[in-house]
Design a protein around this motif. Sequence first.
Motif, PDB file in Angstrom:
ATOM      1  N   VAL A 149     -15.393  60.422 -47.840  1.00 39.27           N
ATOM      2  CA  VAL A 149     -15.175  60.590 -46.404  1.00 39.27           C
ATOM      3  C   VAL A 149     -16.038  61.743 -45.908  1.00 39.27           C
ATOM      4  CG1 VAL A 149     -13.482  61.277 -44.652  1.00 39.27           C
ATOM      5  CG2 VAL A 149     -12.844  59.628 -46.407  1.00 39.27           C
ATOM      6  N   TYR A 150     -16.629  61.556 -44.723  1.00 42.67           N
ATOM      7  CA  TYR A 150     -17.429  62.627 -44.112  1.00 42.67           C
ATOM      8  C   TYR A 150     -17.212  62.622 -42.600  1.00 42.67           C
ATOM      9  CZ  TYR A 150     -20.763  58.878 -42.902  1.00 42.67           C
ATOM     10  OH  TYR A 150     -21.353  57.740 -42.401  1.00 42.67           O
ATOM     11  N   ARG A 151     -17.619  63.721 -41.976  1.00 45.70           N
ATOM     12  CA  ARG A 151     -17.428  63.876 -40.535  1.00 45.70           C
ATOM     13  C   ARG A 151     -18.688  63.488 -39.757  1.00 45.70           C
ATOM     14  NH1 ARG A 151     -13.082  66.366 -38.243  1.00 45.70           N
ATOM     15  NH2 ARG A 151     -11.610  67.321 -39.708  1.00 45.70           N
ATOM     16  N   VAL A 152     -18.459  62.866 -38.629  1.00 40.67           N
ATOM     17  CA  VAL A 152     -19.475  62.711 -37.590  1.00 40.67           C
ATOM     18  C   VAL A 152     -18.838  63.266 -36.329  1.00 40.67           C
ATOM     19  CG1 VAL A 152     -20.891  61.143 -36.258  1.00 40.67           C
ATOM     20  CG2 VAL A 152     -20.479  60.676 -38.678  1.00 40.67           C
ATOM     21  N   TYR A 157     -15.464  59.259 -41.284  1.00 40.91           N
ATOM     22  CA  TYR A 157     -16.013  57.973 -41.707  1.00 40.91           C
ATOM     23  C   TYR A 157     -15.892  57.811 -43.221  1.00 40.91           C
ATOM     24  CZ  TYR A 157     -17.931  56.684 -37.194  1.00 40.91           C
ATOM     25  OH  TYR A 157     -18.062  56.296 -35.890  1.00 40.91           O
ATOM     26  N   PHE A 158     -15.763  56.545 -43.626  1.00 40.07           N
ATOM     27  CA  PHE A 158     -15.716  56.151 -45.032  1.00 40.07           C
ATOM     28  C   PHE A 158     -17.087  55.647 -45.455  1.00 40.07           C
ATOM     29  CE2 PHE A 158     -15.182  52.367 -47.870  1.00 40.07           C
ATOM     30  CZ  PHE A 158     -14.779  53.037 -49.021  1.00 40.07           C
ATOM     31  N   ALA A 191     -25.208  57.638 -34.168  1.00 38.89           N
ATOM     32  CA  ALA A 191     -26.016  58.687 -34.800  1.00 38.89           C
ATOM     33  C   ALA A 191     -25.136  59.550 -35.695  1.00 38.89           C
ATOM     34  CB  ALA A 191     -26.677  59.543 -33.730  1.00 38.89           C
ATOM     35  N   GLY A 192     -25.699  59.964 -36.805  1.00 40.27           N
ATOM     36  CA  GLY A 192     -24.993  60.850 -37.721  1.00 40.27           C
ATOM     37  C   GLY A 192     -24.342  60.149 -38.886  1.00 40.27           C
ATOM     38  N   LYS A 193     -24.252  58.822 -38.834  1.00 40.10           N
ATOM     39  CA  LYS A 193     -23.657  58.095 -39.954  1.00 40.10           C
ATOM     40  C   LYS A 193     -24.646  58.022 -41.116  1.00 40.10           C
ATOM     41  CE  LYS A 193     -21.389  54.301 -39.156  1.00 40.10           C
ATOM     42  NZ  LYS A 193     -20.947  52.995 -38.635  1.00 40.10           N
ATOM     43  N   PRO A 196     -25.228  52.613 -41.637  1.00 42.66           N
ATOM     44  CA  PRO A 196     -24.734  51.938 -40.435  1.00 42.66           C
ATOM     45  C   PRO A 196     -23.415  51.193 -40.646  1.00 42.66           C
ATOM     46  CG  PRO A 196     -27.088  51.557 -40.685  1.00 42.66           C
ATOM     47  CD  PRO A 196     -26.638  52.238 -41.941  1.00 42.66           C
ATOM     48  N   LEU A 197     -23.115  50.787 -41.898  1.00 41.06           N
ATOM     49  CA  LEU A 197     -21.906  50.023 -42.180  1.00 41.06           C
ATOM     50  C   LEU A 197     -20.703  50.904 -42.468  1.00 41.06           C
ATOM     51  CD1 LEU A 197     -23.419  47.211 -44.427  1.00 41.06           C
ATOM     52  CD2 LEU A 197     -22.693  47.003 -42.048  1.00 41.06           C
ATOM     53  N   ASP A 198     -20.881  52.215 -42.546  1.00 43.29           N
ATOM     54  CA  ASP A 198     -19.738  53.088 -42.800  1.00 43.29           C
ATOM     55  C   ASP A 198     -18.692  52.918 -41.706  1.00 43.29           C
ATOM     56  OD1 ASP A 198     -20.960  53.986 -45.076  1.00 43.29           O
ATOM     57  OD2 ASP A 198     -21.594  55.907 -44.244  1.00 43.29           O
ATOM     58  N   ALA A 199     -17.424  52.973 -42.127  1.00 42.89           N
ATOM     59  CA  ALA A 199     -16.320  52.605 -41.230  1.00 42.89           C
ATOM     60  C   ALA A 199     -15.511  53.816 -40.799  1.00 42.89           C
ATOM     61  CB  ALA A 199     -15.400  51.606 -41.936  1.00 42.89           C
ATOM     62  N   LEU A 200     -15.117  53.822 -39.545  1.00 39.82           N
ATOM     63  CA  LEU A 200     -14.278  54.871 -38.988  1.00 39.82           C
ATOM     64  C   LEU A 200     -12.889  54.812 -39.631  1.00 39.82           C
ATOM     65  CD1 LEU A 200     -14.078  57.004 -36.578  1.00 39.82           C
ATOM     66  CD2 LEU A 200     -12.988  55.129 -35.309  1.00 39.82           C
TER      67      LEU A 200
END
Length: 413
Positions: A149-152, A157-158, A191-193, A196-200
Amino acid sequence: MRAWPAPEFPKLPVQGPEVTLYDTSSRGRVETRPEGTAGLYVCGITPYDATHMGHANTYVAFDLLHRAWRNAGHAVHYAHNVTDVDDPLLERADKVGVDWVELAERETELYRQDMAALRVLPPQTFTGAVESIPLVITLIQQLQEAGAVYRVDDDLYFSVTADAAFGEESGLVRDVMLELFAERGGDPERAGKKDPLDALVWRAERPDEPAWESPFGRGRPGWHIECAAIALDALGTGFTVQAGGSDLVFPHHEICAGHVQVARPGERFAQLYSHAGMVGYLGEKMSKSRGNLVFVSALRNADIDPMAIRLTLLRHHYRTDWEWTDDQLFASVDTIAQWRQALALGAGAPSAPVVADVLAALADDLDAPSAVERVQTWVDQTLGRAGHLADASDPDATVAVATMLDAALGLRL
């Protein structure tokens, strides 16, 4: 959350065969032979409008699976959700000037009534997105510990690449994934992901939107993490079947599996993935965004027998895409009347063969159309013998067939 009342489930004098089901992830048929209790998770509605035939088609389809397992002698734990907080619900509430909680509660209650009318067996676990928030928070924390998990900005996001099996459930190439992700609620352009497929997984609080306290700040869950957390809590890992409409293959079911498989390394989310086809109307897939909907409640309010609605759905194999027409419904109204006429005779053609054939058809990838055809053959034979039934018929046939129709096909006649 309260489910709908359970209809009576009659016990058959014979046991049905083990169920074979088409598995999306392996692209082939697999025998479901649950060890202990069969686990079934079917993704539920977002309650911003009434239940339409696309919904009903999916829930009746997997009601057949639920019934086939029980007729084969298996206990079943059915888990089901309602996404009672999400962007479409909030947008609808704002558009019509209704409190979003009031809208969700009203439409969820209408959904309960529709499912009860269609004699869909209720879930043992019926959970709303709002009440799942503690489960979601726990799962996100597990994903954080796994480094997935990381922050945007303030959102979380996963990373889909954290799941080594990502893509196995859907079997799709990346270009198709990206297209579907954008169409089905994803944000591939943000932007920041990292991908592109990473999920909220956690949406930070926005002005005029509902939000809840969490270790990550105030906010609310993403869509995929909600179902993953509910299924994991209710059924654990490796449950028998994850099910829903075919529009959930990607990204929803793929990413749900990814969440759990990263949080529980070495464990598979579900053994099989099963998906119902889409129902069209007026030349397009039936959907709220297009407005081409046929509502279960509207038909019920027009005094259409719910058993005729259910029979119309059963006449199509659950995996096929098909077009709803009024003519099909009216044909089912006539068929139900004819079947009731045959059952009212008190005796009929021998029941054992039709009971066995119907159970076998449903065990063969939920082949309801073949089961319906077999019942129609029995009805034709029974009505054709009217007037001389005493010499050449089964005096207990109508009771046996009526019991089978209820237990196997969910048709109470």
